[in-house]
Design a protein around this motif. Structure first.
Motif, PDB file in Angstrom:
ATOM      1  N   GLY A   1      19.593  13.466  10.636  1.00  0.00           N
ATOM      2  CA  GLY A   1      18.969  14.759   9.947  1.00  0.00           C
ATOM      3  C   GLY A   1      18.423  15.552  10.760  1.00  0.00           C
ATOM      4  N   ALA A   2      18.452  15.508  12.045  1.00  0.00           N
ATOM      5  CA  ALA A   2      17.877  16.569  12.962  1.00  0.00           C
ATOM      6  C   ALA A   2      18.403  16.430  14.311  1.00  0.00           C
ATOM      7  N   PRO A   3      19.079  17.437  14.820  1.00  0.00           N
ATOM      8  CA  PRO A   3      19.589  17.464  16.175  1.00  0.00           C
ATOM      9  C   PRO A   3      18.556  17.160  17.337  1.00  0.00           C
ATOM     10  N   MET A   4      19.051  16.476  18.550  1.00  0.00           N
ATOM     11  CA  MET A   4      17.817  16.108  19.538  1.00  0.00           C
ATOM     12  C   MET A   4      18.282  17.335  20.609  1.00  0.00           C
ATOM     13  N   SER A   5      17.160  17.613  21.161  1.00  0.00           N
ATOM     14  CA  SER A   5      16.873  18.595  22.000  1.00  0.00           C
ATOM     15  C   SER A   5      17.049  17.694  23.522  1.00  0.00           C
ATOM     16  N   ILE A   6      18.063  18.378  24.553  1.00  0.00           N
ATOM     17  CA  ILE A   6      18.080  18.001  25.671  1.00  0.00           C
ATOM     18  C   ILE A   6      18.103  19.124  26.784  1.00  0.00           C
ATOM     19  N   PRO A   7      17.508  18.701  27.749  1.00  0.00           N
ATOM     20  CA  PRO A   7      17.372  19.906  28.814  1.00  0.00           C
ATOM     21  C   PRO A   7      18.937  20.204  29.523  1.00  0.00           C
ATOM     22  N   ALA A   8      19.306  21.587  29.476  1.00  0.00           N
ATOM     23  CA  ALA A   8      20.340  21.953  29.989  1.00  0.00           C
ATOM     24  C   ALA A   8      20.404  21.825  31.566  1.00  0.00           C
ATOM     25  N   THR A   9      21.563  21.540  32.173  1.00  0.00           N
ATOM     26  CA  THR A   9      21.738  21.594  33.588  1.00  0.00           C
ATOM     27  C   THR A   9      21.762  22.762  34.022  1.00  0.00           C
ATOM     28  N   GLY A  10      20.718  23.088  35.223  1.00  0.00           N
ATOM     29  CA  GLY A  10      20.805  24.286  35.860  1.00  0.00           C
ATOM     30  C   GLY A  10      20.050  25.497  34.932  1.00  0.00           C
ATOM     31  N   ALA A  11      19.614  25.296  34.150  1.00  0.00           N
ATOM     32  CA  ALA A  11      19.009  26.325  33.207  1.00  0.00           C
ATOM     33  C   ALA A  11      17.504  25.540  32.398  1.00  0.00           C
ATOM     34  N   THR A  12      16.885  26.498  32.082  1.00  0.00           N
ATOM     35  CA  THR A  12      15.510  26.234  31.536  1.00  0.00           C
ATOM     36  C   THR A  12      15.673  26.185  30.167  1.00  0.00           C
ATOM     37  N   ASP A  13      16.338  26.581  29.346  1.00  0.00           N
ATOM     38  CA  ASP A  13      16.711  26.180  27.884  1.00  0.00           C
ATOM     39  C   ASP A  13      17.328  24.896  27.765  1.00  0.00           C
ATOM     40  N   SER A  14      17.000  24.483  26.458  1.00  0.00           N
ATOM     41  CA  SER A  14      17.289  23.174  26.130  1.00  0.00           C
ATOM     42  C   SER A  14      18.760  23.110  25.033  1.00  0.00           C
ATOM     43  N   ILE A  15      19.359  22.344  25.091  1.00  0.00           N
ATOM     44  CA  ILE A  15      20.587  22.049  24.265  1.00  0.00           C
ATOM     45  C   ILE A  15      20.361  21.255  23.084  1.00  0.00           C
ATOM     46  N   SER A  16      20.654  21.563  21.865  1.00  0.00           N
ATOM     47  CA  SER A  16      20.757  20.617  20.782  1.00  0.00           C
ATOM     48  C   SER A  16      22.367  19.896  20.604  1.00  0.00           C
ATOM     49  N   ILE A  17      21.974  18.560  20.462  1.00  0.00           N
ATOM     50  CA  ILE A  17      23.237  18.009  19.988  1.00  0.00           C
ATOM     51  C   ILE A  17      23.033  17.014  19.013  1.00  0.00           C
ATOM     52  N   ASP A  18      24.057  16.859  18.074  1.00  0.00           N
ATOM     53  CA  ASP A  18      24.001  15.924  16.870  1.00  0.00           C
ATOM     54  C   ASP A  18      24.190  14.428  17.339  1.00  0.00           C
ATOM     55  N   ILE A  19      23.370  13.647  16.917  1.00  0.00           N
ATOM     56  CA  ILE A  19      23.541  12.126  17.248  1.00  0.00           C
ATOM     57  C   ILE A  19      23.665  11.411  16.135  1.00  0.00           C
ATOM     58  N   THR A  20      24.478  10.495  15.772  1.00  0.00           N
ATOM     59  CA  THR A  20      24.495   9.504  14.842  1.00  0.00           C
ATOM     60  C   THR A  20      24.440   8.032  15.254  1.00  0.00           C
ATOM     61  N   VAL A  21      24.218   7.116  14.678  1.00  0.00           N
ATOM     62  CA  VAL A  21      24.145   5.659  14.926  1.00  0.00           C
ATOM     63  C   VAL A  21      24.839   4.816  13.942  1.00  0.00           C
ATOM     64  N   SER A  22      25.221   3.702  14.222  1.00  0.00           N
ATOM     65  CA  SER A  22      25.958   2.718  13.428  1.00  0.00           C
ATOM     66  C   SER A  22      24.963   1.329  13.377  1.00  0.00           C
ATOM     67  N   LEU A  23      24.911   0.999  12.146  1.00  0.00           N
ATOM     68  CA  LEU A  23      23.791  -0.104  11.887  1.00  0.00           C
ATOM     69  C   LEU A  23      24.392  -1.372  11.321  1.00  0.00           C
ATOM     70  N   GLY A  24      24.005  -2.339  11.532  1.00  0.00           N
ATOM     71  CA  GLY A  24      24.481  -3.664  11.092  1.00  0.00           C
ATOM     72  C   GLY A  24      23.060  -4.513  10.683  1.00  0.00           C
ATOM     73  N   VAL A  25      23.435  -5.104   9.307  1.00  0.00           N
ATOM     74  CA  VAL A  25      21.999  -5.591   8.754  1.00  0.00           C
ATOM     75  C   VAL A  25      22.412  -7.093   8.469  1.00  0.00           C
ATOM     76  N   ALA A  26      21.469  -8.055   8.720  1.00  0.00           N
ATOM     77  CA  ALA A  26      21.565  -9.136   8.294  1.00  0.00           C
ATOM     78  C   ALA A  26      20.337 -10.137   7.930  1.00  0.00           C
ATOM     79  N   VAL A  27      20.415 -10.906   7.112  1.00  0.00           N
ATOM     80  CA  VAL A  27      19.003 -11.468   6.483  1.00  0.00           C
ATOM     81  C   VAL A  27      18.942 -12.944   6.626  1.00  0.00           C
ATOM     82  N   PHE A  28      17.997 -13.662   6.937  1.00  0.00           N
ATOM     83  CA  PHE A  28      17.705 -14.989   6.890  1.00  0.00           C
ATOM     84  C   PHE A  28      17.222 -15.250   5.451  1.00  0.00           C
TER      85      PHE A  28
END
Length: 682
Positions: free
Chosen positions: A613-640
């Motif tokens: 839902g929200a991009p992550m901000s990371i510092p840019a190389t050689g610059a003071t401003d940050s860069i926003s990138i989109d990140i996703t995850v994959s999930l697996g669910v198991a139940v005992f």
């Protein structure tokens, strides 16, 4: 002069002086006492005789009145008069009706010298009778006669008066040469009458023979003049008796003085010997208790003092041994355990035992909220049902909060001179208190300072309450509690350091989440508990999609930022009872106790949305401003127990579901085994 001799002399002066004065006083007072008793006797006799004569007059008047009522009937009057003479109240009765001869019974007195009742009698010589006269009236009220009744005044009459007077001699004062009296001596009677003439009416005098004399003047209801006389009480041998009494009293006083002096000085000597023995250290020495007087009370008090002193010495010895034991226990506990609750309990108990406090308390800074002080195990209130066992005080509030905020110890009495500092709501109730801050030990310093600015980090507050006996805590107690606060600071610092090391060994330093080692422990524990209580437990395996691209494009520092931000988002989306772990690299695991398939699926979906839902901000190389990138995850669910019979099998099932989600196109979650779930984007 010895004390015994001084006491003997003092006793003789105190006792013999009053005895001699008393003897003189008694000798001089005998006459006054005799006169008083004689006067009282004569007064009582005068009243009795006057009452007797008055009663005789009343009887005579009654007889005369009865006959006068019957005077109209000569026969009846004669019979009544005859009966009255026969019965004895009257010796002679004469009835004169003015017609016919008078009616008379009994022998009439030879002379007219009689004392007439109801008339004031002047000086009458040789009284012969006591007379009562009642007039007879006709039907018109005119007087037509009279009835006169006489009774003789003779020796029998006088003896009767003497009997009524209780043995007092009675003399008729009618100026006859041979006075009519109960005295056997004519001259004595004459002298008595003469002495009575010199005494005022109603007063008592004496005649030349020592008799006490009192005149009884005639009056209308008792018209006979009389003189009463009585002998004085016998006083022969009185002074000889008093002299003998004085001599005997003097001998007894000397003997009593010697005995009292000896009985007084002997206990004092024994008491002095006992005091000397106690002064030399013989606390078992006792003095004999003789009797129940003040010296016996002093002896009992001395024995009680020696016994209590011996008890105090024994108590001090026992207290010293107890203190040694407490210090040994404290040292052993501090050196052999890392149980913080046990350490605090021993510190509080030892502080109470050494200072004699009724209760104690140890508060530590809350690691979650540093502005709060909270009580820990070992508060020391087991015997105080009115005080709380769990205490929470905000820094700067109340008594303990002020001690923690100022870093300065406080002691005193509630309601005393320090009324501005009162316990806050929730603090223990007390009368007296002593509280010191517990601060971490700094190099070259100590955990607590005396009046100087506080150094070291605040760890908590150590407090004790209500010294046994009601006294306030003193400077010695303050110094002792500072020592224990320093020990507590070292012990608590060691435990906290150990806990920090232990925490670091179980957590991931980059994300702050639990590591793989703690995952194995927690997963096994939760699966075992779920199996025992027939509950369920869920495991979610989570992996960043295309994380290698982030590292290759933006560098590994940017990848570390992404991992730390992902850990925060995972923590924000799970419950407090849930646990989040860094499984390794960019893979994470979430353990959901007592969660079923439906609940775990909702959490997996919520985690995927939180990352997407929200991009992550990371510092840019050689610059003071940050860069926003989109990140996703994959999930697996198991139940005992649906997807595994133990922890490793459930974790393996979740990992297989994770790879199934990646194979399905990433940015989705899958349920273990044959159960599948479609991504929300589908």
């Amino acid at each position: 002069m010895p004390l015994r001799a001084r006491l003997t002399a003092a006793f003789l002066v105190v006792v013999l002086g009053p005895v001699l004065l008393g003897a003189v006083f008694i000798g001089t007072a005998v006459d006054a006492v005799s006169s008083g008793r004689a006067s009282d006797r004569l007064d009582s006799a005068a009243q009795a005789i006057s009452a007797t004569v008055s009663a005789s007059c009343e009887r005579l008047l009654g007889v005369a009145g009865s006959v006068a009522l019957l005077a109209s009937d000569a026969g009846a009057a004669r019979s009544a008069a005859k009966q009255a003479v026969a019965d004895g109240p009257a010796a002679t009765i004469r009835v004169e009706t003015g017609s016919g001869d008078p009616i008379g019974f009994g022998e009439r007195p030879e002379s007219e010298t009689s004392a007439r009742c109801d008339h004031s009698t002047g000086e009458i010589e040789q009284l012969e009778a006591l007379e009562a006269r009642v007039p007879i009236h006709d039907s018109d009220g005119a007087e037509r006669g009279s009835v006169t009744v006489w009774t003789p005044i003779d020796a029998t009459f006088v003896n009767g008066l003497a009997d009524v007077a209780g043995g007092v001699d009675v003399i008729v004062d009618d100026s006859r040469d041979d006075p009519l009296s109960t005295l056997s001596n004519r001259r004595l009677a004459t002298r008595t009458l003469r002495a009575a003439d010199d005494v005022a009416t109603g007063s008592v005098g004496t005649n030349d023979s020592g008799h006490f004399v009192r005149a009884v003047s005639p009056r209308p209801d008792a018209p006979i003049p009389l003189v009463l006389a009585t002998k004085p009480p016998p006083t022969q041998g009185l002074f000889a008796t008093l002299g003998g009494i004085v001599v005997v009293a003097a001998l007894l006083a000397v003997a009593a003085a010697a005995w009292l002096a000896r009985s007084t000085t002997r206990p004092l000597a024994e008491l002095a010997a006992g005091a000397d023995a106690v002064a030399q250290g013989e606390l078992s020495a006792r003095v004999p208790v003789r009797g129940h007087d003040e010296l016996a009370t002093v002896a009992r008090s001395f024995n009680r003092m020696a016994r209590e002193t011996q008890g105090y010495v024994s108590a001090l010895t026992a207290s010293r041994d107890q203190l040694r034991g407490q210090l040994a226990l404290l040292g052993e506990t501090l050196s052999s355990t890392l149980d913080l609750d046990r350490i605090l309990e021993v510190i509080v108990d030892t502080s109470m035992a050494v200072t004699g406090a009724r209760s104690g308390l140890m508060l530590l800074v809350d690691p979650v909220d540093p502005q709060m002080l909270r009580g820990r195990a070992g508060d020391g209130f087991a015997a105080d049902d009115l005080s709380p066992t769990e205490v929470a005080v905000r820094l700067g509030e109340g008594l303990l909060g002020r001690v923690a905020a100022d870093g300065l110890p406080r002691r005193g009495r509630i309601g005393g001179t320090d009324e501005a500092v009162l316990p806050a709501a929730g603090e223990p109730t007390c009368t007296t208190y002593l509280a010191v801050p517990v601060r971490s030990v700094t190099p070259g310093g100590s955990g607590d300072t005396d009046g100087a600015p506080p150094n070291g980090t605040l760890l908590g507050v150590l407090a004790i309450y209500d010294r046994l006996g009601g006294d306030e805590f003193d400077e010695v107690d303050l110094s002792t509690l500072r020592t224990f606060a320093g020990q507590a600071a070292v012990a608590v610092g060691n435990v906290l350091s150990h806990q920090e090391v232990q925490r670091l060994s179980l957590t991931d330093p980059l994300t702050g989440l639990w590591n793989y080692r703690y995952l194995q422990v927690s997963l096994g524990r939760e699966v075992e508990r779920a199996g025992r209580f027939h509950r369920s437990a869920a495991v979610i395996a989570l992996d960043l999609d295309r994380f290698k691209v982030v590292n290759d494009t933006y560098g590994h520092p940017a990848g570390d930022v992404v991992l730390a931000e992902l850990a925060k988002r995972i923590t924000n989306e799970i419950r407090e009872v849930d646990l989040a772990f860094r499984y390794g690299g960019e893979e994470f695991v979430v353990l959901l106790p007592e969660a079923d398939t439906e609940g775990a699926s909702r959490v997996a979906d919520r985690l995927a949305q939180a990352v997407r839902g929200a991009p992550m901000s990371i510092p840019a190389t050689g610059a003071t401003d940050s860069i926003s990138i989109d990140i996703t995850v994959s999930l697996g669910v198991a139940v005992f127990p649906e997807h595994g019979v133990d922890g490793p099998s459930v974790l393996a099932a979740a990992d297989e579901a994770l790879y199934a989600a990646k194979a399905a196109g990433r940015d989705t979650w899958k349920l273990a085994a044959t159960k599948e779930s479609v991504s929300p984007s589908n």
